[in-house]
Scaffold this motif. Structure first.
Motif, PDB file in Angstrom:
ATOM      1  N   MET A  61       0.822  -1.207   0.000  1.00  9.58           N
ATOM      2  CA  MET A  61       0.000   0.000   0.000  1.00  9.58           C
ATOM      3  C   MET A  61       0.860   1.262   0.000  1.00  9.58           C
ATOM      4  O   MET A  61       0.364   2.362  -0.264  1.00  9.58           O
ATOM      5  CB  MET A  61      -0.910   0.003   1.239  1.00  9.58           C
ATOM      6  N   GLY A  62       2.131   1.122   0.338  1.00  8.60           N
ATOM      7  CA  GLY A  62       3.038   2.257   0.352  1.00  8.60           C
ATOM      8  C   GLY A  62       2.788   3.233   1.490  1.00  8.60           C
ATOM      9  O   GLY A  62       3.117   4.410   1.382  1.00  8.60           O
ATOM     10  N   ILE A  63       2.199   2.733   2.591  1.00  9.59           N
ATOM     11  CA  ILE A  63       1.924   3.580   3.750  1.00  9.59           C
ATOM     12  C   ILE A  63       2.689   3.026   4.953  1.00  9.59           C
ATOM     13  O   ILE A  63       2.619   1.824   5.229  1.00  9.59           O
ATOM     14  CB  ILE A  63       0.415   3.616   4.072  1.00  9.59           C
ATOM     15  N   PRO A  64       3.433   3.859   5.684  1.00 11.00           N
ATOM     16  CA  PRO A  64       4.192   3.379   6.844  1.00 11.00           C
ATOM     17  C   PRO A  64       3.294   2.703   7.881  1.00 11.00           C
ATOM     18  O   PRO A  64       2.133   3.095   8.062  1.00 11.00           O
ATOM     19  CB  PRO A  64       4.825   4.657   7.407  1.00 11.00           C
ATOM     20  N   LEU A  65       3.840   1.704   8.546  1.00 15.33           N
ATOM     21  CA  LEU A  65       3.120   0.941   9.555  1.00 15.33           C
ATOM     22  C   LEU A  65       3.618   1.278  10.948  1.00 15.33           C
ATOM     23  O   LEU A  65       4.816   1.263  11.208  1.00 15.33           O
ATOM     24  CB  LEU A  65       3.294  -0.564   9.295  1.00 15.33           C
ATOM     25  N   GLU A  66       2.686   1.604  11.843  1.00 14.54           N
ATOM     26  CA  GLU A  66       2.983   1.782  13.266  1.00 14.54           C
ATOM     27  C   GLU A  66       2.318   0.627  14.017  1.00 14.54           C
ATOM     28  O   GLU A  66       1.151   0.302  13.758  1.00 14.54           O
ATOM     29  CB  GLU A  66       2.423   3.110  13.786  1.00 14.54           C
TER      30      GLU A  66
END
Length: 236
Positions: A61-66
């Motif tokens: 998805m190209g979104i950083p994961l926290e």
């Protein structure tokens, strides 16, 4: 100006569709996805999904994961403390809004709003109060693909584990099961669709069945079934 927002990511279909709607609006800047992982099992809480599958999904998805890591059996006090610490961290990074894929669980929505209000974080519920049959059909029409990874075995037979969501799946659901599993009847893993750069490739693995105490403190035992997903490497 876009509103800096983190999305509470479950890895399933409701999260995927809610995130899609937020991205279409163009009003919210989704800076990261937030997921709770059981540190003892190294798996997504409730869904039982391996961390490596989650990481492959969010990378697509190209979104950083926290990640919020919780112990094997966290108390509510422990969970709230870990959540508060993470919220303070996100606020320090400039986040002002939190988004969720909830549909109609009022008590859960209220809990989220009250918790986040203490940090002055506003909440967003893109698919709140939508008809769940319509939501599932929209999900499919948009080209999303999702597989069932967890079932409440008192509501659904084990044959539903590993099933791909489809119109036939919807027709096969018992009458007392919500089409989106909003009452905890089943959970899914979304592996393809318009929010992904590429689909996540995996095989179905072992099925495991366990019994847990009813979280509503009724003293009942609820049977759950899980199917493991095994990530395929890029050379497979």
């Amino acid at each position: 100006m876009e509103l800096r927002t983190f999305f509470n990511w479950s890895s399933g279909k409701d999260s995927a569709l809610a995130l899609y709607h937020l991205q279409q609006q163009g009003r919210y800047q989704i800076g990261c996805l937030l997921t709770t992982v059981n540190a003892h099992y190294n798996r997504v809480s409730m869904h039982g999904l391996k961390r490596e599958i989650l990481e492959a999904q969010t990378a697509a998805m190209g979104i950083p994961l926290e990640i919020i890591e919780v112990p094997e059996k966290p108390s509510m006090e422990t969970y709230n403390a870990l959540m508060e610490s993470k919220m303070k961290h996100l606020v320090s990074l400039g986040y002002t809004h939190a988004a969720f894929g909830d549909i109609f669980l009022e008590d859960l929505k209220t809990y989220r709003e009250q918790m986040l209000a203490t940090q002055n974080i506003k909440t967003v519920f893109p698919i709140w109060k939508r008809d769940t049959t319509e939501l599932l059909l929209e999900f499919l029409d948009l080209g999303f693909k999702s597989v069932v990874v967890c079932i409440n075995n008192s509501k659904l037979d084990k044959e539903f584990l590993g099933a791909e969501l489809s119109r036939d799946f919807l027709k096969a659901l018992p009458k007392d099961v919500d089409p989106c599993g909003e009452n905890g009847e089943f959970h899914t893993f979304c592996h393809a669709g318009p929010i992904f750069d590429h689909p996540i490739s995996f095989d179905l693995g072992e099925q495991v069945f366990r019994t847990y105490n009813d979280p509503s403190d009724k003293g009942e035992q609820i049977p759950f079934g899980f199917v493991d997903l095994l990530l395929k490497s890029a050379v497979d």
